[in-house]
Design an enzyme around this catalytic site. Structure first.
Site, mmCIF file in Angstrom:
data_model
loop_
_atom_site.group_PDB
_atom_site.id
_atom_site.type_symbol
_atom_site.label_atom_id
_atom_site.label_comp_id
_atom_site.label_asym_id
_atom_site.label_seq_id
_atom_site.Cartn_x
_atom_site.Cartn_y
_atom_site.Cartn_z
ATOM 1 C CG MET A 86 -4.774 39.481 38.950
ATOM 2 S SD MET A 86 -6.471 39.900 39.240
ATOM 3 C CE MET A 86 -7.401 39.503 37.794
ATOM 4 N NE ARG A 87 2.788 37.333 38.797
ATOM 5 C CZ ARG A 87 3.397 36.283 39.647
ATOM 6 N NH1 ARG A 87 2.742 36.183 40.583
ATOM 7 N NH2 ARG A 87 3.973 35.195 38.959
ATOM 8 N NE ARG A 88 -4.702 43.642 38.107
ATOM 9 C CZ ARG A 88 -4.278 43.369 37.072
ATOM 10 N NH1 ARG A 88 -2.854 42.693 36.757
ATOM 11 N NH2 ARG A 88 -5.059 43.097 35.831
#
Length: 310
Positions: A86-88
């Protein structure tokens, strides 16, 4: 001389030239043949009059660079994502490796990054959140518009276009590429980021240039690596692998990379890049057989948010 009234050649000195289209012209149905040729042969172009001016990009750039340069280690850790895939939030310098993901090497990406999506976001302040969410909403509208246009010009039926663009799972990533140190100059390591395709329908990129004029972003065309410089008042549009799959190979997804400057170009080689990936809905399915027929290595296009089917 350029004989196409809707199409302006880019400012590179190598062939092929990268075209520049105007979004209002495309909406009006002009330059359809030129756009279709570009999509089938290259899959990359510049876009003017998108509705986002240079001043619209500046707030997110300013807020993010301020965080990168001035936030403490503790402040960065508070907004660093720990969910795999997850790109956060914040990603520190050299903590990602496109080379390892694609199986093309073991070197890291020479950039630090901040990311957000539709949900589960991490923000260091209310001001930062307001700037990012406003920019995210604006560029998302442009991405949906241009994605619908390119699928339409490739004769994808309206119902199918709506299905592809429904419930997308976009990601905005702001990358800061600092001037490389001596261990990452081209003589030691040629790439800042390994060659790859984007797992997106379209990817929109707003770049700032290196102060010394070095052009870092390139796309592959045949045996040639074509530079993609920052051009004021434009967005760079790259078609992603999903667009290729949806059009049965009709749209070309450009394989691209970020190259390192030489030792003599080390000073002044810093640049930034705001990259918006219009990714398909979670669970979007693609055929492994079809992907291979389109020329993709499955590792190169990735598996995030997608399900493979034989």
């Amino acid at each position: 001389p350029n004989k196409m009234t809707c199409m302006v050649e880019g400012n590179t000195n190598r062939v092929p030239k990268v075209p520049i289209f105007s979004l209002p012209e495309l909406r009006a149905g002009r330059c359809a043949a030129e756009l279709k040729h570009c999509l089938t042969e290259h899959g990359v172009f510049y876009l003017r009059h998108s509705g986002l001016s240079e001043t619209d990009h500046e707030p997110v750039r300013g807020a993010t660079l301020d965080f990168f340069h001035n936030a403490s280690v503790e402040e960065r850790l508070k907004v660093s994502n720990r969910v795999p895939g997850m790109r956060r939030g914040y990603t520190q310098l050299e903590s990602e490796s496109t080379a390892r993901v694609t199986g093309s090497g073991d070197f890291s990406d020479y950039s630090e990054c901040y990311s957000m999506g539709n949900h589960d976001n991490l923000f260091p302040s209310d001001h930062f959140q307001a700037v990012w969410t406003s920019y995210f909403a604006s560029i998302n509208l442009v991405a949906l518009d241009i994605a619908d246009l390119i699928l339409s010009v490739m004769d994808v039926e309206e119902a199918e276009r709506k299905a592809v663009l429904a419930d997308c799972d976009p990601v905005l990533r702001f990358r800061n590429y600092p001037a490389v140190d001596e261990t990452r100059c081209a003589e030691k390591e040629p790439l800042r980021m390994a060659s790859h395709y984007d797992l997106s329908i379209v990817t929109l990129i707003h770049q700032t240039p290196c102060a010394n004029g070095f052009v870092s972003l390139q796309y592959e065309h045949g045996s040639e690596q074509v530079p993609l410089p920052a051009i004021p008042d434009t967005l760079l549009v790259m078609c992603g692998s999903v667009a290729t799959l949806v059009t049965d190979g009709g749209i070309k997804a450009p394989k691209h990379q970020v190259v390192a400057p030489s030792a003599r170009e080390q000073v002044g080689s810093a640049r930034t890049s705001a990259v918006f990936f219009l990714r398909p809905r979670p669970g979007f399915e693609f055929s492994t057989v079809a992907a291979k027929k389109c020329g993709f290595d499955i590792c190169e296009i990735g598996r995030a948010s997608c399900r493979e089917r034989v």
